[in-house]
Write an enzyme that holds these catalytic residues in place. Structure first.
Site, PDB file in Angstrom:
ATOM      1  NE  ARG A  31      -4.522   0.797  -0.444  1.00 19.04           N
ATOM      2  CZ  ARG A  31      -4.728   1.932  -0.204  1.00 19.04           C
ATOM      3  NH1 ARG A  31      -6.464   2.472  -0.788  1.00 19.04           N
ATOM      4  NH2 ARG A  31      -4.408   3.029   0.356  1.00 19.04           N
ATOM      5  NE  ARG A  35     -12.407   2.722   0.424  1.00 15.34           N
ATOM      6  CZ  ARG A  35     -12.139   3.489   0.032  1.00 15.34           C
ATOM      7  NH1 ARG A  35     -12.935   4.668   0.567  1.00 15.34           N
ATOM      8  NH2 ARG A  35     -10.759   3.867  -0.030  1.00 15.34           N
ATOM      9  NE  ARG A  44     -13.798   1.421   5.404  1.00  8.01           N
ATOM     10  CZ  ARG A  44     -13.954   2.808   6.034  1.00  8.01           C
ATOM     11  NH1 ARG A  44     -15.241   2.938   6.850  1.00  8.01           N
ATOM     12  NH2 ARG A  44     -13.416   3.718   6.045  1.00  8.01           N
ATOM     13  CG  ASP A  81      -2.217   3.457   5.403  1.00 13.15           C
ATOM     14  OD1 ASP A  81      -3.002   2.979   4.836  1.00 13.15           O
ATOM     15  OD2 ASP A  81      -1.875   4.012   6.031  1.00 13.15           O
ATOM     16  CE1 TYR A 157      -0.659  10.520   3.061  1.00 10.81           C
ATOM     17  CE2 TYR A 157       1.259   9.549   2.226  1.00 10.81           C
ATOM     18  CZ  TYR A 157       0.302  10.001   2.102  1.00 10.81           C
ATOM     19  OH  TYR A 157      -0.557   9.546   0.965  1.00 10.81           O
TER      20      TYR A 157
HETATM   21  O1  CP3 Z   1      -2.472  -3.814  -0.044  1.00 14.93           O
HETATM   22  C1  CP3 Z   1      -3.029  -3.929   0.274  1.00 14.93           C
HETATM   23  O2  CP3 Z   1      -3.850  -4.135   0.865  1.00 14.93           O
HETATM   24  C2  CP3 Z   1      -2.861  -4.058   1.883  1.00 14.93           C
HETATM   25  C3  CP3 Z   1      -3.055  -3.019   2.672  1.00 14.93           C
HETATM   26  C4  CP3 Z   1      -2.791  -1.360   2.476  1.00 14.93           C
HETATM   27  C5  CP3 Z   1      -3.458  -0.455   2.546  1.00 14.93           C
HETATM   28  N1  CP3 Z   1      -3.118   0.843   2.329  1.00 14.93           N
HETATM   29  C6  CP3 Z   1      -5.120  -0.190   2.948  1.00 14.93           C
HETATM   30  C7  CP3 Z   1      -6.134   1.017   2.543  1.00 14.93           C
HETATM   31  C8  CP3 Z   1      -1.811  -0.862   1.841  1.00 14.93           C
HETATM   32  C9  CP3 Z   1      -0.574  -1.945   1.840  1.00 14.93           C
HETATM   33  C10 CP3 Z   1      -1.695   0.213   1.837  1.00 14.93           C
HETATM   34  C11 CP3 Z   1      -0.123   1.311   1.781  1.00 14.93           C
HETATM   35  C12 CP3 Z   1      -0.463   2.856   1.594  1.00 14.93           C
HETATM   36  N2  CP3 Z   1      -1.554   3.524   1.964  1.00 14.93           N
HETATM   37  C13 CP3 Z   1       0.088   3.873   0.579  1.00 14.93           C
HETATM   38  C14 CP3 Z   1       1.147   2.866   0.032  1.00 14.93           C
HETATM   39  C15 CP3 Z   1       0.324   2.774  -1.194  1.00 14.93           C
HETATM   40  C16 CP3 Z   1      -0.524   3.732  -2.391  1.00 14.93           C
HETATM   41  O3  CP3 Z   1      -1.720   2.887  -2.236  1.00 14.93           O
HETATM   42  O4  CP3 Z   1       0.234   3.918  -3.450  1.00 14.93           O
HETATM   43  C17 CP3 Z   1      -0.405   4.807   0.541  1.00 14.93           C
HETATM   44  C18 CP3 Z   1       0.379   5.841   0.570  1.00 14.93           C
HETATM   45  C19 CP3 Z   1      -0.702   5.001   2.124  1.00 14.93           C
HETATM   46  C20 CP3 Z   1      -1.849   6.586   2.586  1.00 14.93           C
HETATM   47  C21 CP3 Z   1      -3.296   5.757   2.516  1.00 14.93           C
HETATM   48  N3  CP3 Z   1      -3.736   4.922   3.741  1.00 14.93           N
HETATM   49  C22 CP3 Z   1      -4.422   6.874   1.609  1.00 14.93           C
HETATM   50  C23 CP3 Z   1      -3.755   7.885   1.065  1.00 14.93           C
HETATM   51  C24 CP3 Z   1      -5.616   6.094   1.750  1.00 14.93           C
HETATM   52  C25 CP3 Z   1      -6.478   6.846   1.632  1.00 14.93           C
HETATM   53  C26 CP3 Z   1      -7.147   6.568   0.406  1.00 14.93           C
HETATM   54  C27 CP3 Z   1      -7.645   5.331  -0.336  1.00 14.93           C
HETATM   55  O5  CP3 Z   1      -6.802   4.426  -0.439  1.00 14.93           O
HETATM   56  O6  CP3 Z   1      -8.680   4.744   0.792  1.00 14.93           O
HETATM   57  C28 CP3 Z   1      -5.805   5.025   2.727  1.00 14.93           C
HETATM   58  C29 CP3 Z   1      -7.034   4.305   3.021  1.00 14.93           C
HETATM   59  C30 CP3 Z   1      -6.683   2.646   2.698  1.00 14.93           C
HETATM   60  N4  CP3 Z   1      -5.034   2.186   3.180  1.00 14.93           N
HETATM   61  C31 CP3 Z   1      -8.081   2.156   2.622  1.00 14.93           C
HETATM   62  C32 CP3 Z   1      -7.214   0.545   2.391  1.00 14.93           C
HETATM   63  C33 CP3 Z   1      -7.870  -0.580   1.975  1.00 14.93           C
HETATM   64  C34 CP3 Z   1      -8.831   2.580   2.439  1.00 14.93           C
HETATM   65  C35 CP3 Z   1      -9.680   2.787   3.771  1.00 14.93           C
HETATM   66  C36 CP3 Z   1     -11.087   2.959   3.218  1.00 14.93           C
HETATM   67  O7  CP3 Z   1     -11.812   3.303   3.552  1.00 14.93           O
HETATM   68  O8  CP3 Z   1     -12.337   1.117   3.964  1.00 14.93           O
END
Ligand code: CP3
Length: 348
Positions: A31, A35, A44, A81, A157
């Site tokens: 990540r 944000r 965004r 994602d 999910y």
């Molecule tokens: O790591 C990186 O920078 C690459 C991008 C990436 C995202 N999600 C972007 C994202 C990666 C590799 C993921 C993987 C992901 N997504 C996982 C596995 C890794 C982990 O975190 O355990 C999971 C479980 C998800 C599912 C997911 N996506 C959730 C639960 C959420 C909402 C909660 C949160 O963390 O904001 C997301 C949204 C998400 N995916 C965001 C980002 C940058 C937030 C988006 C935003 O609000 O701008």
């Protein structure tokens, strides 16, 4: 005179994943685009939400490159994602303030049978295009990382319809209807394998398989209900592409992850990294494992903890510095800078 362009396989991160001796420990962060960065929030604000950014190759590439420009990590993970491939199975996906939401979760045999996989190169073509754009813009020494969700975590999910704490629907389906569970996991494994292969074709030089929720299973249930399908994915990934397995809060599964023989295992911050190295015995590379919560302290404290972590590894081969989980949204970018700079100036 400019330095000669390194050969692709000579990149620091790839050498560390092969457990070769390196001049310093490579670093990237889960990540790392998100944000906590003002430039991310600016993109965004103009985009059609999170999914609008992900599905637009130009925006996805731009956001992937932001942390590389600002901090100089050794790896760039594609901005996307793990849940998007579920759309390639015909599932509807949206993201709102509360996180991901799948309005029509799969709960029955008929639901699972109705899932029809579309080739990733068609359904997820924007992923391939974004990888191509990043690859062209990336500094020559930076490794491009692709990723996917492991079958168990994707199933959580697909069945729960979003993030869950208790996984009640998942447990009911998994225990009461194992044949349907196996059909679902097989479909998810095949999709994940195809998606990873597609990313490798499009320029991803290393891959991460995220099994965020595997640690909620006992070891026996992991072996029965999750590991076989993770194994299917690990075996299907093109042999020349390194693969790192991530699972959260999964110290009890560490031996099982080693047994899958991936290139690397991502170690959660709750497990002591030196002990993980001892247990791994040189069989895999290890990624990790600063506590992401510690990045809410100060740059000085982050630098101190980074040095302490590197000292604990004591120069053992095969370390990729990272967090134990993703960067948290309230993180001060100065703390990320302190982590990366400390790693870049340290000698293993
Ligand atoms: O790591 C990186 O920078 C690459 C991008 C990436 C995202 N999600 C972007 C994202 C990666 C590799 C993921 C993987 C992901 N997504 C996982 C596995 C890794 C982990 O975190 O355990 C999971 C479980 C998800 C599912 C997911 N996506 C959730 C639960 C959420 C909402 C909660 C949160 O963390 O904001 C997301 C949204 C998400 N995916 C965001 C980002 C940058 C937030 C988006 C935003 O609000 O701008």
């Amino acid at each position: 005179m400019s330095a000669p362009t390194p050969k692709a396989g000579d990149k620091l991160l790839l050498r560390a994943l092969r457990r070769e001796t390196v001049e310093r420990t490579p670093v990237w962060l889960m990540r790392q685009a998100g944000r906590y960065l003002s430039e991310y929030r600016a993109v965004r604000a103009q985009a059609d939400g999170f999914l609008g950014m992900v599905r637009d190759p130009e925006l996805a590439a731009e956001v992937t490159l932001q942390p590389i420009r600002r901090f100089g990590m050794d790896g760039a993970i594609l901005f996307s994602d793990i849940l998007l491939p579920l759309e390639a199975l015909g599932m509807e996906l949206c993201f709102d303030e509360g996180g991901p939401h799948l309005p029509r979760p799969v709960r029955t045999r008929a639901d699972v049978e109705a899932l029809r996989a579309v080739e990733p190169r068609q359904a997820l073509d924007y992923v391939g295009r974004a990888l191509g754009l990043v690859k062209r813009a990336l500094p020559a020494h930076v490794t491009l990382l692709g990723f996917a969700g492991a079958p168990f975590t994707l199933a959580s999910y697909a069945i729960e319809g979003g993030t869950s704490k208790s996984f009640l629907e998942l447990r009911k389906l998994m225990y009461r209807d194992p044949a349907t569970w196996e059909l679902l996991l097989a479909k998810l494994a095949d999709l994940t394998a195809a998606h990873l292969a597609y990313q490798a074709e499009c320029g991803a030089e290393a891959l991460v398989l995220f099994d965020t929720w595997a640690g909620t299973l006992t070891r026996a249930d992991y072996r029965r209900y999750a590991r076989p399908w993770t194994e299917r994915v690990v075996r299907a990934v093109p042999a020349h592409v390194p693969l790192v397995l991530f699972a959260g809060q999964a110290e009890h599964l560490f031996q099982d992850q080693l047994a899958l023989a991936p290139t690397g295992v991502a170690v959660d911050h709750r497990m002591e990294l030196a002990r993980a190295f001892d247990q791994a015995g040189g069989r895999v590379a290890l990624q990790g494992n600063l506590d992401p919560g510690a990045l809410l302290s100060s740059p000085e404290e982050v630098a101190r903890r980074t040095r302490a972590l590197l000292d604990s590894v004591a120069g053992r081969a095969g370390h990729v510095l990272n967090l134990g989980h993703g960067v948290l949204p309230p993180t001060d970018p100065e703390c990320v800078a302190a982590l990366v700079e400390t790693a870049r100036s340290a000698r293993p």
